[in-house]
Design a protein around this motif. Structure first.
Motif, PDB file in Angstrom:
ATOM      1  N   UNK A  80      24.777  33.687  83.325  1.00 19.91           N
ATOM      2  CA  UNK A  80      25.695  32.552  83.296  1.00 19.91           C
ATOM      3  C   UNK A  80      27.071  33.022  83.745  1.00 19.91           C
ATOM      4  N   UNK A  81      27.748  32.178  84.481  1.00 20.77           N
ATOM      5  CA  UNK A  81      29.152  32.433  84.828  1.00 20.77           C
ATOM      6  C   UNK A  81      30.003  31.436  84.075  1.00 20.77           C
ATOM      7  N   UNK A  82      31.105  31.801  83.437  1.00 21.05           N
ATOM      8  CA  UNK A  82      31.544  33.174  83.321  1.00 21.05           C
ATOM      9  C   UNK A  82      30.752  33.968  82.284  1.00 21.05           C
ATOM     10  N   UNK A  83      30.229  33.296  81.246  1.00 17.06           N
ATOM     11  CA  UNK A  83      29.336  33.949  80.275  1.00 17.06           C
ATOM     12  C   UNK A  83      28.602  32.862  79.492  1.00 17.06           C
ATOM     13  N   UNK A  84      27.570  33.253  78.749  1.00 13.53           N
ATOM     14  CA  UNK A  84      26.690  32.268  78.088  1.00 13.53           C
ATOM     15  C   UNK A  84      27.416  31.373  77.092  1.00 13.53           C
ATOM     16  N   UNK A  85      28.439  31.870  76.435  1.00 11.16           N
ATOM     17  CA  UNK A  85      29.137  31.074  75.440  1.00 11.16           C
ATOM     18  C   UNK A  85      30.069  30.025  76.024  1.00 11.16           C
ATOM     19  N   UNK A  86      30.340  30.115  77.307  1.00 13.61           N
ATOM     20  CA  UNK A  86      31.297  29.219  77.958  1.00 13.61           C
ATOM     21  C   UNK A  86      30.857  29.011  79.417  1.00 13.61           C
ATOM     22  N   UNK A  87      29.602  28.615  79.593  1.00 10.46           N
ATOM     23  CA  UNK A  87      28.978  28.630  80.921  1.00 10.46           C
ATOM     24  C   UNK A  87      29.262  27.375  81.735  1.00 10.46           C
ATOM     25  N   UNK A  88      29.410  27.599  83.027  1.00  5.99           N
ATOM     26  CA  UNK A  88      29.505  26.513  84.002  1.00  5.99           C
ATOM     27  C   UNK A  88      28.462  26.663  85.104  1.00  5.99           C
ATOM     28  N   UNK A  89      27.921  27.859  85.251  1.00  7.71           N
ATOM     29  CA  UNK A  89      26.931  28.139  86.288  1.00  7.71           C
ATOM     30  C   UNK A  89      25.781  28.934  85.680  1.00  7.71           C
ATOM     31  N   UNK A  90      24.549  28.488  85.972  1.00  8.15           N
ATOM     32  CA  UNK A  90      23.343  29.201  85.568  1.00  8.15           C
ATOM     33  C   UNK A  90      22.696  29.776  86.826  1.00  8.15           C
TER      34      UNK A  90
END
Length: 189
Positions: A80-90
């Motif tokens: 995930x971008x930027x990371x799983x806890x605050x994702x915008x892209x998978x």
């Protein structure tokens, strides 16, 4: 116009990933799924290329492709971008099937970016992280459970044998869309 250079996984890899993703697409979620026919692994993205510079860019990318051997790869896992806890892209990861593969892919990306920059076509992006974008969210979401489910994916091995130069052009309705400008084989030297 916008342009990018990418590796497009072959049909068996597409079909396998699509079969894995299909039941997840059916779930109610914040994700806008990338259509399978648009899946690719970006090597270089150029936000602004003059129409008159496309042919020269293709020629430069062809020189780079000619000098690089085909690369054995597989799509596996997720992130995930930027990371799983605050994702915008998978995305799903692009991994080599032998120890040299990732270095070869990174070199191909860096050499492609350098070739474009040399002719005055700057490329966007920082460090190279090979991936295939599966979905995007308009708002940041906690995607920890999605990451857990998607990390189980392991696709078939395949050989990247060409790069494709895509350019953005207007379709019949006037909307921009990407189309393949050139397909350039790897390793013809």
């Amino acid at each position: 116009m916008r342009a990018f250079v990418a590796i497009v996984p072959p049909e068996p890899a597409h079909a396998d990933l699509d079969a894995f993703v299909a039941p997840r697409r059916a779930l109610d979620s914040p994700w806008r799924w990338t259509p399978a026919h648009l899946w690719h692994v970006t090597l270089a993205f150029m936000a602004e290329v003059p129409e008159s510079g496309i042919d020269e860019m293709v020629e430069e990318v062809a020189v780079v492709a000619d000098s690089c051997d085909p690369i054995p790869l597989r799509l596996k896992g997720a992130g995930m971008f930027p990371h799983a806890g605050d994702a915008r892209v998978m995305w799903t990861d692009v991994r080599p099937t032998d120890p040299r593969g990732l270095g070869d892919l990174e070199r191909l990306a860096l050499r492609t970016r350098s070739a474009c920059s040399r002719i005055g076509v700057p490329t966007a992006g920082g460090d190279y992280r090979p991936h295939l974008t599966l979905a995007r969210s308009r708002r940041a979401v906690d995607a920890t459970s999605w990451l857990d489910a998607m990390e189980a994916y392991s696709g078939p091995a395949w050989l990247a044998q060409e790069v494709t130069v895509f350019v953005s052009r207007a379709n019949r309705s006037g909307r921009p869309h990407y189309e393949a400008e050139a397909r350039l084989p790897l390793g013809r030297r």
